[in-house]
Write a protein that holds these residues in place. Structure first.
Motif, PDB file in Angstrom:
ATOM      1  N   ALA A  27      -8.186  -8.430 -40.957  1.00  0.00           N
ATOM      2  CA  ALA A  27      -7.577  -9.071 -39.788  1.00  0.00           C
ATOM      3  C   ALA A  27      -6.157  -8.567 -39.575  1.00  0.00           C
ATOM      4  CB  ALA A  27      -7.585 -10.587 -39.957  1.00  0.00           C
ATOM      5  N   VAL A  28      -5.403  -8.410 -40.655  1.00  0.00           N
ATOM      6  CA  VAL A  28      -4.024  -7.909 -40.536  1.00  0.00           C
ATOM      7  C   VAL A  28      -4.024  -6.471 -40.040  1.00  0.00           C
ATOM      8  CG1 VAL A  28      -1.932  -7.318 -41.816  1.00  0.00           C
ATOM      9  CG2 VAL A  28      -3.127  -9.465 -42.302  1.00  0.00           C
ATOM     10  N   ILE A  29      -4.859  -5.650 -40.634  1.00  0.00           N
ATOM     11  CA  ILE A  29      -4.916  -4.236 -40.235  1.00  0.00           C
ATOM     12  C   ILE A  29      -5.319  -4.116 -38.764  1.00  0.00           C
ATOM     13  CG2 ILE A  29      -6.182  -2.076 -40.595  1.00  0.00           C
ATOM     14  CD1 ILE A  29      -6.277  -2.903 -43.616  1.00  0.00           C
ATOM     15  N   GLY A  30      -6.278  -4.927 -38.340  1.00  0.00           N
ATOM     16  CA  GLY A  30      -6.690  -4.902 -36.938  1.00  0.00           C
ATOM     17  C   GLY A  30      -5.593  -5.372 -36.006  1.00  0.00           C
ATOM     18  N   PHE A  31      -4.842  -6.390 -36.422  1.00  0.00           N
ATOM     19  CA  PHE A  31      -3.734  -6.888 -35.605  1.00  0.00           C
ATOM     20  C   PHE A  31      -2.693  -5.792 -35.399  1.00  0.00           C
ATOM     21  CE2 PHE A  31       0.341  -8.796 -34.815  1.00  0.00           C
ATOM     22  CZ  PHE A  31       0.081  -9.886 -34.000  1.00  0.00           C
ATOM     23  N   VAL A  32      -2.320  -5.136 -36.473  1.00  0.00           N
ATOM     24  CA  VAL A  32      -1.276  -4.115 -36.386  1.00  0.00           C
ATOM     25  C   VAL A  32      -1.762  -2.907 -35.589  1.00  0.00           C
ATOM     26  CG1 VAL A  32       0.242  -2.593 -37.708  1.00  0.00           C
ATOM     27  CG2 VAL A  32      -0.219  -4.914 -38.530  1.00  0.00           C
ATOM     28  N   ALA A  33      -3.046  -2.593 -35.679  1.00  0.00           N
ATOM     29  CA  ALA A  33      -3.593  -1.458 -34.923  1.00  0.00           C
ATOM     30  C   ALA A  33      -3.414  -1.647 -33.419  1.00  0.00           C
ATOM     31  CB  ALA A  33      -5.068  -1.271 -35.263  1.00  0.00           C
ATOM     32  N   GLY A  34      -3.357  -2.899 -32.981  1.00  0.00           N
ATOM     33  CA  GLY A  34      -3.132  -3.191 -31.566  1.00  0.00           C
ATOM     34  C   GLY A  34      -1.829  -3.903 -31.317  1.00  0.00           C
ATOM     35  N   LEU A  35      -0.817  -3.627 -32.134  1.00  0.00           N
ATOM     36  CA  LEU A  35       0.428  -4.383 -32.109  1.00  0.00           C
ATOM     37  C   LEU A  35       1.047  -4.441 -30.719  1.00  0.00           C
ATOM     38  CD1 LEU A  35       2.604  -5.903 -33.747  1.00  0.00           C
ATOM     39  CD2 LEU A  35       3.696  -3.684 -34.176  1.00  0.00           C
ATOM     40  N   GLU A  36       1.081  -3.325 -30.042  1.00  0.00           N
ATOM     41  CA  GLU A  36       1.761  -3.274 -28.744  1.00  0.00           C
ATOM     42  C   GLU A  36       1.008  -4.040 -27.664  1.00  0.00           C
ATOM     43  OE1 GLU A  36      -0.701   0.573 -28.904  1.00  0.00           O
ATOM     44  OE2 GLU A  36       0.199  -0.904 -30.264  1.00  0.00           O
ATOM     45  N   HIS A  37      -0.226  -4.440 -27.942  1.00  0.00           N
ATOM     46  CA  HIS A  37      -1.023  -5.178 -26.957  1.00  0.00           C
ATOM     47  C   HIS A  37      -1.094  -6.678 -27.250  1.00  0.00           C
ATOM     48  CE1 HIS A  37      -2.165  -1.293 -25.424  1.00  0.00           C
ATOM     49  NE2 HIS A  37      -2.723  -0.946 -26.577  1.00  0.00           N
TER      50      HIS A  37
ATOM     51  N   THR B 294       6.144 -10.464 -26.107  1.00  0.00           N
ATOM     52  CA  THR B 294       4.879  -9.752 -26.283  1.00  0.00           C
ATOM     53  C   THR B 294       4.982  -8.731 -27.404  1.00  0.00           C
ATOM     54  OG1 THR B 294       5.478  -7.981 -24.747  1.00  0.00           O
ATOM     55  CG2 THR B 294       4.442  -9.969 -23.806  1.00  0.00           C
ATOM     56  N   GLY B 295       3.843  -8.210 -27.815  1.00  0.00           N
ATOM     57  CA  GLY B 295       3.840  -7.154 -28.807  1.00  0.00           C
ATOM     58  C   GLY B 295       4.587  -5.928 -28.332  1.00  0.00           C
ATOM     59  N   ALA B 296       4.455  -5.608 -27.053  1.00  0.00           N
ATOM     60  CA  ALA B 296       5.167  -4.452 -26.503  1.00  0.00           C
ATOM     61  C   ALA B 296       6.678  -4.655 -26.578  1.00  0.00           C
ATOM     62  CB  ALA B 296       4.737  -4.211 -25.063  1.00  0.00           C
ATOM     63  N   GLU B 297       7.137  -5.859 -26.294  1.00  0.00           N
ATOM     64  CA  GLU B 297       8.577  -6.148 -26.381  1.00  0.00           C
ATOM     65  C   GLU B 297       9.058  -6.087 -27.827  1.00  0.00           C
ATOM     66  OE1 GLU B 297       9.117  -9.073 -22.485  1.00  0.00           O
ATOM     67  OE2 GLU B 297       8.280  -9.889 -24.357  1.00  0.00           O
ATOM     68  N   LEU B 298       8.221  -6.532 -28.748  1.00  0.00           N
ATOM     69  CA  LEU B 298       8.565  -6.436 -30.166  1.00  0.00           C
ATOM     70  C   LEU B 298       8.692  -4.974 -30.584  1.00  0.00           C
ATOM     71  CD1 LEU B 298       8.913  -7.449 -33.086  1.00  0.00           C
ATOM     72  CD2 LEU B 298       6.414  -7.568 -33.245  1.00  0.00           C
ATOM     73  N   VAL B 299       7.731  -4.157 -30.207  1.00  0.00           N
ATOM     74  CA  VAL B 299       7.777  -2.734 -30.560  1.00  0.00           C
ATOM     75  C   VAL B 299       9.055  -2.088 -30.025  1.00  0.00           C
ATOM     76  CG1 VAL B 299       6.685  -0.491 -30.131  1.00  0.00           C
ATOM     77  CG2 VAL B 299       5.278  -2.456 -30.787  1.00  0.00           C
ATOM     78  N   SER B 300       9.411  -2.392 -28.778  1.00  0.00           N
ATOM     79  CA  SER B 300      10.620  -1.837 -28.182  1.00  0.00           C
ATOM     80  C   SER B 300      11.869  -2.261 -28.946  1.00  0.00           C
ATOM     81  CB  SER B 300      10.721  -2.272 -26.719  1.00  0.00           C
ATOM     82  OG  SER B 300      11.906  -1.782 -26.122  1.00  0.00           O
ATOM     83  N   ALA B 301      11.923  -3.522 -29.352  1.00  0.00           N
ATOM     84  CA  ALA B 301      13.076  -4.020 -30.103  1.00  0.00           C
ATOM     85  C   ALA B 301      13.187  -3.331 -31.462  1.00  0.00           C
ATOM     86  CB  ALA B 301      12.974  -5.527 -30.285  1.00  0.00           C
ATOM     87  N   ILE B 302      12.059  -3.082 -32.103  1.00  0.00           N
ATOM     88  CA  ILE B 302      12.071  -2.390 -33.398  1.00  0.00           C
ATOM     89  C   ILE B 302      12.592  -0.974 -33.237  1.00  0.00           C
ATOM     90  CG2 ILE B 302      10.586  -1.461 -35.226  1.00  0.00           C
ATOM     91  CD1 ILE B 302       8.823  -4.006 -34.856  1.00  0.00           C
ATOM     92  N   VAL B 303      12.120  -0.268 -32.221  1.00  0.00           N
ATOM     93  CA  VAL B 303      12.597   1.096 -31.968  1.00  0.00           C
ATOM     94  C   VAL B 303      14.109   1.097 -31.720  1.00  0.00           C
ATOM     95  CG1 VAL B 303      12.482   3.059 -30.376  1.00  0.00           C
ATOM     96  CG2 VAL B 303      10.376   1.920 -31.136  1.00  0.00           C
ATOM     97  N   LEU B 304      14.585   0.123 -30.958  1.00  0.00           N
ATOM     98  CA  LEU B 304      16.016   0.003 -30.680  1.00  0.00           C
ATOM     99  C   LEU B 304      16.809  -0.228 -31.961  1.00  0.00           C
ATOM    100  CD1 LEU B 304      18.472  -0.371 -28.800  1.00  0.00           C
ATOM    101  CD2 LEU B 304      17.795  -2.780 -28.570  1.00  0.00           C
ATOM    102  N   ALA B 305      16.345  -1.134 -32.808  1.00  0.00           N
ATOM    103  CA  ALA B 305      17.058  -1.425 -34.053  1.00  0.00           C
ATOM    104  C   ALA B 305      17.126  -0.192 -34.947  1.00  0.00           C
ATOM    105  CB  ALA B 305      16.384  -2.586 -34.780  1.00  0.00           C
ATOM    106  N   TYR B 306      16.012   0.518 -35.074  1.00  0.00           N
ATOM    107  CA  TYR B 306      16.011   1.765 -35.848  1.00  0.00           C
ATOM    108  C   TYR B 306      17.027   2.748 -35.266  1.00  0.00           C
ATOM    109  CZ  TYR B 306      11.914   1.279 -38.975  1.00  0.00           C
ATOM    110  OH  TYR B 306      11.042   0.927 -39.985  1.00  0.00           O
ATOM    111  N   GLU B 307      17.002   2.894 -33.953  1.00  0.00           N
ATOM    112  CA  GLU B 307      17.863   3.876 -33.302  1.00  0.00           C
ATOM    113  C   GLU B 307      19.328   3.609 -33.604  1.00  0.00           C
ATOM    114  OE1 GLU B 307      18.233   7.360 -31.047  1.00  0.00           O
ATOM    115  OE2 GLU B 307      16.429   6.342 -31.788  1.00  0.00           O
ATOM    116  N   ILE B 308      19.756   2.375 -33.424  1.00  0.00           N
ATOM    117  CA  ILE B 308      21.175   2.065 -33.613  1.00  0.00           C
ATOM    118  C   ILE B 308      21.559   2.142 -35.079  1.00  0.00           C
ATOM    119  CG2 ILE B 308      22.916   0.252 -33.413  1.00  0.00           C
ATOM    120  CD1 ILE B 308      21.618  -0.578 -30.787  1.00  0.00           C
ATOM    121  N   GLN B 309      20.758   1.544 -35.962  1.00  0.00           N
ATOM    122  CA  GLN B 309      21.125   1.576 -37.378  1.00  0.00           C
ATOM    123  C   GLN B 309      21.180   3.002 -37.909  1.00  0.00           C
ATOM    124  OE1 GLN B 309      19.033  -1.015 -40.138  1.00  0.00           O
ATOM    125  NE2 GLN B 309      19.512   0.323 -41.853  1.00  0.00           N
ATOM    126  N   MET B 310      20.174   3.803 -37.603  1.00  0.00           N
ATOM    127  CA  MET B 310      20.123   5.153 -38.160  1.00  0.00           C
ATOM    128  C   MET B 310      21.208   6.059 -37.572  1.00  0.00           C
ATOM    129  SD  MET B 310      15.969   5.587 -38.477  1.00  0.00           S
ATOM    130  CE  MET B 310      16.052   7.279 -39.071  1.00  0.00           C
TER     131      MET B 310
END
Length: 457
Positions: free
Chosen positions: A433-443, A121-137
């Motif tokens: 369409a892209v901007i609208g998709f990203v605005a609701g990415l987590e959903h 899901t979008g929510a799972e994608l968002v969580s994975a991105i946050v995790l990747a940022y956290e570990i790399q940084m």
């Protein structure tokens, strides 16, 4: 826990973060970096290295993950590579400077490729991105690699292995093995950013992400990797980074809100992030002089890192490729003084070979100022000092600039950047369409509509 390996503790952190609810302001930062990455993707359409990656993807069709700009589907690994190259090609994506520089958004296209393949899901994608940022940084905070001849993308091996494992719903033991495999088997050398830079400069991070996905895929099926990969006699600490402390107990959580993504920096120019303030300084000077013909000499006063990395070899003083030019401190200052801006077109072949730019670089010196080094990496400061033929000196010092932690880009800034890069490739309806998709990415429940909107008809 205190006796466990670094890889095990990172795996445990990843597993614990997986199902936690992220703060809204962190989700907003992910949306901003996501649309920023898509802007970079669009700017890479048609580039030579991207064409090569697309040919490779077309020869390896699958039904797992989509490739931006096309109707191609391929494996998650190959999609991560092709899309990651697009994000990184222009050097316009976000960055972070600590003991080691890096671009945490290099993980975004790989997370997306795995999310699509796993029906996440979008929510799972968002969580994975946050995790990747956290570990790399946090790894970038912990130790420098470039001084030892290794590339910063080696930290993506770790970050993306954990992120892919979360999206694949691997357990802690499997995630630990994915990290072991990714880090042991795929070390990148710093030569990719030394001398005359090649196409692979933009591919190195994408390749690290591709390898990390592979590591998670084989770990899913029971493959084990060398351990302890960090602490071992022939491990990462002794062979690559030197010893460092990684206090995983202080990593970001929904309770403390201290996620590293807050400290990532975004770009207003499609060039190396550490030299942005030199460009701003040059633009300021340009407004205060009659023209470049009045310039007798240029002195760029900068940090030790910038002098060592951005003005280090003859190629940086007479670049032949866009990859070298966008990492050249003297070239970017010269180009800003000449044109009053730095754009994608600043690195066209005719611009790089421009005799006027070459003449200005011949008048330029780059010196370290210990006071600016002392500000680094908290501030990526530069000072430009122009001596006119009259003998008058015009000086501009920039400690920080737009896209920094102090003056972050806004939603409107990111949308403008996206639309500017999108205009030559997709129409207004697709942009919306892209901007609208990203605005609701987590959903979002799927990602097909995003790739459809980003495709070039």
């Amino acid at each position: 826990m205190t006796d466990s390996t670094v890889a095990r503790r990172l795996a445990q952190y990843a597993h614990e973060l997986r199902n936690q609810r992220l703060p809204e302001d962190i989700i907003k930062l992910v949306r901003q970096r996501f649309i920023d990455s898509l802007a970079c993707v669009l700017g890479a359409y048609g580039a030579g290295p991207v064409k090569a990656a697309l040919c490779y993807a077309a020869a390896n069709k699958a039904q797992s993950s989509s490739v931006f700009g096309t109707n191609l589907k391929t494996t998650a690994q190959i999609a991560a590579f092709a899309n990651g190259l697009m994000v990184r090609f222009l050097d316009y994506n976000d960055g972070y400077m600590a003991l080691e520089p890096g671009h945490p958004s290099d993980n975004i296209p790989a997370c997306l490729a795995v999310a699509q393949a796993e029906n996440a899901t979008g929510a799972e994608l968002v969580s994975a991105i946050v995790l990747a940022y956290e570990i790399q940084m946090r790894l970038q905070d912990a130790a420098s690699l470039n001084k030892r001849g290794w590339d910063h993308v080696n930290y993506i091996n770790v970050a993306m292995a954990a992120a892919a494992s979360n999206l694949m719903k691997l357990d802690v033991a499997q995630t630990e093995q994915a990290i072991n495999i990714a880090l042991s088997g795929h070390m990148a050398m710093r030569q990719v950013r030394s001398g005359s830079l090649s196409d692979w400069k933009g591919c190195s991070a994408a390749n690290a992400a591709r390898n990390a996905i592979f590591a998670a895929q084989v770990a899913r099926h029971g493959m084990t990797g060398p351990s302890p990969i960090f602490e071992g006699e022939m491990g990462f600490f002794k062979q690559v980074s030197g010893p460092f402390d990684l206090d995983i107990g202080r990593f970001g959580t929904p309770d403390n809100g201290d996620f590293a993504i807050r400290r990532s920096l975004t770009k207003t120019f499609p060039t190396n992030g550490e030299l942005h303030t030199a460009v701003w300084a040059a633009l300021d000077i340009r407004k205060r002089i009659d023209g470049v013909n009045d310039i007798a000499a240029i002195s760029i006063e900068t940090s030790e890192f910038n002098r060592r990395v951005l003005a280090d070899t003859p190629e940086k003083w007479l670049p032949k490729t866009r990859e070298t030019a966008d990492h050249s401190l003297p070239y970017n200052v010269a180009r800003a003084l000449l044109d009053g801006d730095i754009t994608v077109g600043s690195y066209a072949a005719e611009k790089v070979a421009d005799p006027a730019a070459i003449a200005l670089m011949e008048k330029t010196s780059v010196v370290e100022d210990p006071s600016l080094t002392a500000l680094f990496p908290r501030h990526l400061a530069n000072r430009v000092r122009v001596t006119l033929v009259s003998g008058e000196q015009v000086v501009s010092e920039m400690i920080t600039g737009p896209g920094s932690v102090e003056t972050p880009m806004t939603d409107s800034d990111f949308e403008r950047k996206f639309r500017r890069m999108a205009m030559p490739h997709i129409d207004a309806a697709a942009q919306a369409a892209v901007i609208g998709f990203v605005a609701g990415l987590e959903h979002q429940a799927g990602f097909e509509s995003l790739f459809t909107a980003m495709a070039v008809s």
